[in-house]
Design a protein around this motif. Structure first.
Motif, mmCIF file in Angstrom:
data_model
loop_
_atom_site.group_PDB
_atom_site.id
_atom_site.type_symbol
_atom_site.label_atom_id
_atom_site.label_comp_id
_atom_site.label_asym_id
_atom_site.label_seq_id
_atom_site.Cartn_x
_atom_site.Cartn_y
_atom_site.Cartn_z
ATOM 1 N N THR A 1 56.230 39.265 54.724
ATOM 2 C CA THR A 1 54.964 38.943 55.188
ATOM 3 C C THR A 1 54.403 38.423 53.956
ATOM 4 O OG1 THR A 1 55.516 40.487 56.804
ATOM 5 C CG2 THR A 1 53.199 39.609 56.185
ATOM 6 N N GLY A 2 53.444 37.471 54.360
ATOM 7 C CA GLY A 2 52.531 36.975 53.635
ATOM 8 C C GLY A 2 53.128 35.811 52.518
ATOM 9 N N THR A 3 54.606 35.573 53.026
ATOM 10 C CA THR A 3 55.145 34.466 51.455
ATOM 11 C C THR A 3 55.378 32.797 52.172
ATOM 12 O OG1 THR A 3 57.432 34.845 52.966
ATOM 13 C CG2 THR A 3 56.986 36.289 50.635
ATOM 14 N N CYS B 1 44.357 37.185 56.417
ATOM 15 C CA CYS B 1 43.414 37.768 55.853
ATOM 16 C C CYS B 1 43.656 37.986 54.781
ATOM 17 C CB CYS B 1 43.169 38.786 56.424
ATOM 18 S SG CYS B 1 41.236 39.030 56.350
ATOM 19 N N PRO B 2 43.730 37.003 53.001
ATOM 20 C CA PRO B 2 43.663 37.614 52.455
ATOM 21 C C PRO B 2 42.969 38.655 51.689
ATOM 22 C CG PRO B 2 45.012 34.848 52.255
ATOM 23 C CD PRO B 2 43.567 35.439 53.348
ATOM 24 N N ASP B 3 41.703 38.448 52.003
ATOM 25 C CA ASP B 3 40.657 38.770 50.988
ATOM 26 C C ASP B 3 40.862 40.773 51.632
ATOM 27 O OD1 ASP B 3 39.817 38.545 53.181
ATOM 28 O OD2 ASP B 3 37.747 37.259 52.692
ATOM 29 N N LEU B 4 41.348 40.864 52.468
ATOM 30 C CA LEU B 4 42.100 42.519 53.052
ATOM 31 C C LEU B 4 42.289 43.213 51.370
ATOM 32 C CD1 LEU B 4 41.237 43.208 56.035
ATOM 33 C CD2 LEU B 4 44.033 43.161 55.834
ATOM 34 N N LEU B 5 41.169 44.322 51.067
ATOM 35 C CA LEU B 5 41.682 44.981 50.397
ATOM 36 C C LEU B 5 41.966 46.543 50.487
ATOM 37 C CD1 LEU B 5 38.640 44.307 47.731
ATOM 38 C CD2 LEU B 5 41.057 43.798 47.725
ATOM 39 N N ASN B 6 41.777 47.679 51.885
ATOM 40 C CA ASN B 6 42.394 48.164 52.760
ATOM 41 C C ASN B 6 42.519 47.850 53.992
ATOM 42 O OD1 ASN B 6 40.458 49.961 50.359
ATOM 43 N ND2 ASN B 6 38.923 48.535 51.246
ATOM 44 N N VAL B 7 44.000 48.947 53.912
ATOM 45 C CA VAL B 7 43.975 49.066 54.987
ATOM 46 C C VAL B 7 44.486 50.852 55.504
ATOM 47 C CG1 VAL B 7 46.152 49.360 56.807
ATOM 48 C CG2 VAL B 7 45.498 46.883 54.791
ATOM 49 N N ALA B 8 43.628 51.178 56.580
ATOM 50 C CA ALA B 8 43.886 52.611 56.876
ATOM 51 C C ALA B 8 44.382 52.912 57.777
ATOM 52 C CB ALA B 8 42.387 53.036 57.301
ATOM 53 N N THR C 1 49.406 42.436 51.698
ATOM 54 C CA THR C 1 49.917 41.890 50.782
ATOM 55 C C THR C 1 49.779 40.759 49.593
ATOM 56 O OG1 THR C 1 51.866 41.072 52.129
ATOM 57 C CG2 THR C 1 52.074 43.295 51.333
ATOM 58 N N ARG C 2 48.879 39.393 50.930
ATOM 59 C CA ARG C 2 48.196 38.720 50.365
ATOM 60 C C ARG C 2 47.356 38.657 48.992
ATOM 61 N NH1 ARG C 2 49.743 38.325 55.926
ATOM 62 N NH2 ARG C 2 50.523 36.769 56.114
ATOM 63 N N PRO C 3 47.881 38.062 47.905
ATOM 64 C CA PRO C 3 47.128 37.547 46.639
ATOM 65 C C PRO C 3 45.657 37.357 47.328
ATOM 66 C CG PRO C 3 48.751 36.288 46.428
ATOM 67 C CD PRO C 3 49.215 37.155 47.319
ATOM 68 N N HIS C 4 44.469 37.293 46.655
ATOM 69 C CA HIS C 4 43.447 36.482 46.691
ATOM 70 C C HIS C 4 42.060 36.419 45.729
ATOM 71 C CE1 HIS C 4 39.544 34.321 48.824
ATOM 72 N NE2 HIS C 4 39.713 35.101 48.403
ATOM 73 N N ASP C 5 41.974 35.370 45.494
ATOM 74 C CA ASP C 5 41.726 35.318 44.297
ATOM 75 C C ASP C 5 39.812 35.120 44.639
ATOM 76 O OD1 ASP C 5 39.566 34.878 41.533
ATOM 77 O OD2 ASP C 5 40.602 32.700 40.775
ATOM 78 N N PHE C 6 39.090 36.298 44.171
ATOM 79 C CA PHE C 6 37.979 36.671 44.751
ATOM 80 C C PHE C 6 36.750 35.042 44.176
ATOM 81 C CE2 PHE C 6 39.540 40.140 46.366
ATOM 82 C CZ PHE C 6 38.848 40.530 47.358
ATOM 83 N N ALA C 7 36.958 35.051 42.839
ATOM 84 C CA ALA C 7 35.735 34.277 42.023
ATOM 85 C C ALA C 7 36.313 32.790 41.864
ATOM 86 C CB ALA C 7 36.137 34.488 40.824
ATOM 87 N N GLN C 8 37.012 32.465 42.656
ATOM 88 C CA GLN C 8 37.560 31.385 42.700
ATOM 89 C C GLN C 8 36.364 30.069 43.409
ATOM 90 O OE1 GLN C 8 40.956 29.737 45.740
ATOM 91 N NE2 GLN C 8 42.054 28.947 44.038
ATOM 92 N N GLU C 9 35.206 30.432 43.938
ATOM 93 C CA GLU C 9 34.540 29.527 44.872
ATOM 94 C C GLU C 9 33.349 29.849 44.621
ATOM 95 O OE1 GLU C 9 34.579 28.966 48.800
ATOM 96 O OE2 GLU C 9 36.751 28.803 49.125
ATOM 97 N N TYR C 10 33.156 31.243 43.551
ATOM 98 C CA TYR C 10 32.114 31.872 43.459
ATOM 99 C C TYR C 10 31.815 31.973 41.901
ATOM 100 C CZ TYR C 10 33.056 31.873 48.542
ATOM 101 O OH TYR C 10 33.384 31.913 50.325
ATOM 102 N N ALA C 11 32.332 31.433 41.036
ATOM 103 C CA ALA C 11 32.422 31.695 40.150
ATOM 104 C C ALA C 11 31.022 32.098 39.604
ATOM 105 C CB ALA C 11 33.255 30.829 39.336
ATOM 106 N N ASP C 12 30.263 31.388 40.182
ATOM 107 C CA ASP C 12 28.718 30.465 39.724
ATOM 108 C C ASP C 12 28.428 31.961 39.959
ATOM 109 O OD1 ASP C 12 29.742 29.181 37.985
ATOM 110 O OD2 ASP C 12 28.892 27.546 38.731
#
Length: 783
Positions: free
Chosen positions: A219-221, A555-562, A581-592
């Motif tokens: 999953t996630g590959t 949903c790559p920007d998911l940070l918590n699973v409960a 398990t999917r990685p995500h770069d939060f700053a990719q579009e919002y670096a500024d």
């Protein structure tokens, strides 16, 4: 007698041809396109090769010659008597076809049929004859050439070239500083190394003569991106003119359509079958749930075996089980299975003395279905491979237990004394993990779960608010309670911020639940940018679900699973865990973004909140080597009941006492991953895992068999029927209530509610209990 048997076969063949749209006589649809007993000259060598039998007098006569729209020969149909296998006429038909410049042959004895494209391998069994339109279109648009398929150059930019063929010469791409932004703006997707390896493994298999393939990818590959590359490979080389992509859930249907449209729209059209029933033939890629094609035998009525040249089964371990196999095997083309959870669960199983039972079970084996009898898939890429390569992230387990759940985990269970309202007597009862929110309800425990989650959840690195999260509940009523508690607590912690939009219930009974899942992934559920005006992230931070978001949800920007419920199925646990398990770069579009400046913006882990020691169970206690003998599934009279199960009414109780967090450990998962991931992909002989999967599959098979006998009038009733079927099969308390007619007690049931029952058509309220008791091993399915 032989002549009589052949005559009987021809009566059936005539009917099958008419059903497929072939015309023996001219009518309003067009001229006749079937020629009977055509006398054709054959070379002496051909005549000698045919041999002598009772049909010898027909040497040089084509039984049926089927013509295309221009009146030219298209298919030779060779008829044999019912007592013979149609394949005995193979060489005879080939010679006739060559004499008429026909590419296609049908071999039939009236009961068994084979369709043979002389340009692409061996005859293939079919359930019905191809239609004139489908066969004619196939001849024009498909040019089978396995060598071209195997030799087609495929590099990492194979998909990117469909979006922007000249990207490599654009200034934005050549400038390395601008390249990342250029890729985002133009939606360019590049195959990762292992995805490229998967496609090339398929090409090697084609070169070796294979026409079935299996990709095991965690999953996630990126199974969908890999599938897109395979689809383009087949369409581009004209080894396919149309592809069928099968999924087993509605939410995956639209997700796949959007993905293929995004990746391949410049070259090919993608449609969802049920939305384009009148013009799906204009598309190269058709997406459908298996259930849509199964309902009412639609796949047999509305399709021809030659309509699809490549059939891809997503989540193949589920979408080829039971009746679904009929859809998958109906078409004559290549077949590819995609799965994150391999299911070679039959290997080494004992108790298979009946050869017929061995054959039936072998047909259910994913590896065999996709031509991987050796037990090795065409390509494998595990979760641990992904974590090692930085493609996936491992969880940080938050092992949190309350006083109540700690006692539930003990050998004695959680013991409660209370007064039985019916008898007025004092009752002492023990509750284990399986009873939570099914037989015992504790508002205090639910509140501890929610508070612990809010206090410890990973925060969004840009906005600082609670990271996007999925909470898994026991039932729909439990999901409703948790959603309410989370919103109350969020209103206290973040006054005026969310207006009860912090948590949203996403279950099948909630209207627009499927749309909610899409909006959550696209960062617009209940609005967006709640904390920072220039940062697009969903206003709703938590989706509370039961099972809707367990598989295929990206949903790559998911940070918590409960996990606010226990989990005992290994496949379910792997799927739930895989959401994060999917990685995500939060700053990719919002670096500024000012608030995000300097914040660690790359996702390197996610938190897996475990309130019921689920991780410990699969890490330490689950027996991965246990053998399980499965009893045969008998197709008994659906209306005739088997022996009625005797069960004792099990009391439910609402615990009103206090609860508190008793212990919590934060456990980072290292590079070696979790034991279940190693067992799932690396230990081919793991029988307990495969046996647990088998039970899930058996339940799906049983429901499919029931629907075959008792299909509802409205396809929309299927989800309600399946809920009733599974609840009745797996929950003894539900069976007791239904059998006793005490339906009012469903008002306090979390396993199956009054609302659930009201959605079931009246006639199925009797049929389902009778079928379940007569056909299912209830001791194996009991909750």
């Amino acid at each position: 007698m032989p002549a009589a048997k052949e005559a009987a076969a021809r009566v059936k063949i005539d009917r099958l041809l008419a059903e497929a749209g072939w015309r023996f006589f001219a009518d309003a649809d067009g001229p006749a396109n079937v020629v009977l007993e055509l006398n054709v000259p054959l070379a002496p060598a051909d005549l000698d090769a045919l041999g002598d039998d009772f049909e010898g007098t027909k040497r040089g006569f084509i039984d049926y010659l089927l013509l295309d729209a221009d009146g030219k020969p298209l298919i030779v149909l060779e008829a044999k008597s019912e007592k013979k296998t149609p394949l005995v006429g193979k060489e005879q038909a080939r010679r006739y076809a060559r004499s008429q410049n026909c590419r296609y042959v049908i071999l039939s004895n009236g009961r068994v049929h084979y369709f043979w494209d002389l340009e692409s391998g061996a005859p293939k069994p079919v359930d019905k004859f191809p239609s004139p339109e489908s066969a004619g279109d196939h001849r024009v648009k498909v040019a089978p050439d396995p060598r071209r398929l195997a030799d087609e150059p495929v590099e990492t930019d194979y998909i990117a070239l469909s979006r922007r063929p000249n990207y490599a010469s654009d200034a934005g791409w050549r400038n390395e500083a601008e390249r990342a932004d250029y890729e985002r703006r133009h939606g360019l997707r590049f195959l990762r190394g292992y995805q490229l390896n998967a496609v090339r493994a398929l090409q090697r298999a084609v070169r070796e003569g294979a026409d079935r393939f299996l990709f095991e990818m965690a999953t996630g590959t990126g199974k969908t991106l890999t599938a897109a590359a395979v689809i383009k490979l087949f369409l581009r080389t004209r080894n396919a003119r149309r592809v069928l992509f099968l999924v087993d859930r509605l939410e995956l249907e639209d997700q796949a359509r959007r993905a293929f449209s995004d990746l391949l729209s410049a070259d090919y059209t993608t449609v969802v079958y049920k939305e384009r029933r009148d013009d799906w033939r204009r598309a190269e890629i058709v997406v459908s749930t298996v259930q849509s094609l199964l309902f009412g035998g639609k796949y047999r009525e509305e399709f021809s075996p030659t309509d699809f040249d490549l059939v891809i089964s997503d989540e193949a371990h589920r979408s080829i089980s039971g009746q679904a196999r009929g859809v998958f095997e109906f078409f004559t083309g290549y077949r590819l299975g995609l799965t994150a959870t391999p299911k070679d669960y039959l290997r080494g199983a004992s108790g298979l003395d009946d050869p017929r039972e061995q054959e039936r079970r072998a047909l259910l084996d994913t590896y065999k279905t996709f031509g991987c009898e050796s037990g090795e898939p065409t390509f494998r890429y595990s979760l641990n491979d992904g974590a090692r390569d930085g493609v996936l992230v491992n969880p940080t387990v938050m092992d949190a237990r309350t006083s109540v759940t700690t006692r539930m985990l003990s050998d004695q269970g959680f013991i409660v004394s209370f007064t039985d309202e019916e008898t007025g007597t004092e009752v002492e009862q023990a509750f284990g993990l399986r009873e939570y929110e099914r037989r015992i309800f504790s508002d205090a425990t639910n509140r501890v779960f929610c508070l612990t989650f809010l206090d410890n959840a990973l925060r969004d690195p840009i906005s600082g608010e609670v990271g996007k999260s999925i909470v898994f509940a026991v039932s729909q009523s439990h999901a409703a309670r948790l959603t309410q508690i989370l919103n109350e607590m969020a209103d206290t912690a973040f006054p005026g911020r969310y207006q009860s939009d912090f948590a949203v219930q996403v279950t099948s009974q909630v209207r627009d639940a499927q749309e909610f899942t899409r909006r959550f992934a696209n960062n617009r559920l209940m609005g967006s940018a709640n904390f920072l005006p220039d940062y697009k992230t969903s206003k709703a931070r938590v989706c509370v679900t039961v099972g809707m978001m367990t598989t295929g949800y990206d949903c790559p920007d998911l940070l918590n699973v409960a996990l606010m419920r226990p989990v005992f199925s290994p496949t379910e646990f792997v799927q739930i865990k895989g959401r994060g398990t999917r990685p995500h770069d939060f700053a990719q579009e919002y670096a500024d973004t000012p608030t995000g400046a300097g914040a660690p913006a790359k996702k390197t882990t996610f938190k897996l909140f475990d309130f019921f020691a689920v991780c410990e169970y699969f890490e330490r206690d689950f027996n991965y080597d246990q053998r399980l003998e499965l009893p045969a599934l008998h197709e008994a009279d659906p209306g005739g009941g088997g022996e009625r199960e005797r069960s004792v009414y099990r009391l439910t109780h609402r615990y009103l006492g206090p609860d508190a967090l008793s212990e919590m450990q934060e456990i980072p998962i290292g590079a070696s991953g979790m034991r279940i991931d190693r067992e799932l992909f690396d230990d081919e002989s793991s029988l307990a895992l495969k046996s647990g999967i088998a039970l899930d599959k058996r339940l799906d098979e049983a429901f499919a068999a029931f629907i075959r006998a008792h299909a509802p009038q409205d396809e929309a009733d299927l989800p309600a029927l399946k809920r009733f079927f599974k609840a009745y099969a797996t929950n003894a308390a539900t069976r007791e209530i239904i059998d006793g007619g005490a339906f009012a007690q469903l008002a306090s049931s979390s396993a199956f509610s009054l609302d659930d029952l009201s959605a079931v058509p009246d006639e199925h309220r009797r049929l389902i209990p009778d079928y379940v008791k007569g056909n299912l091993p209830l001791d194996l399915f009991a909750a």
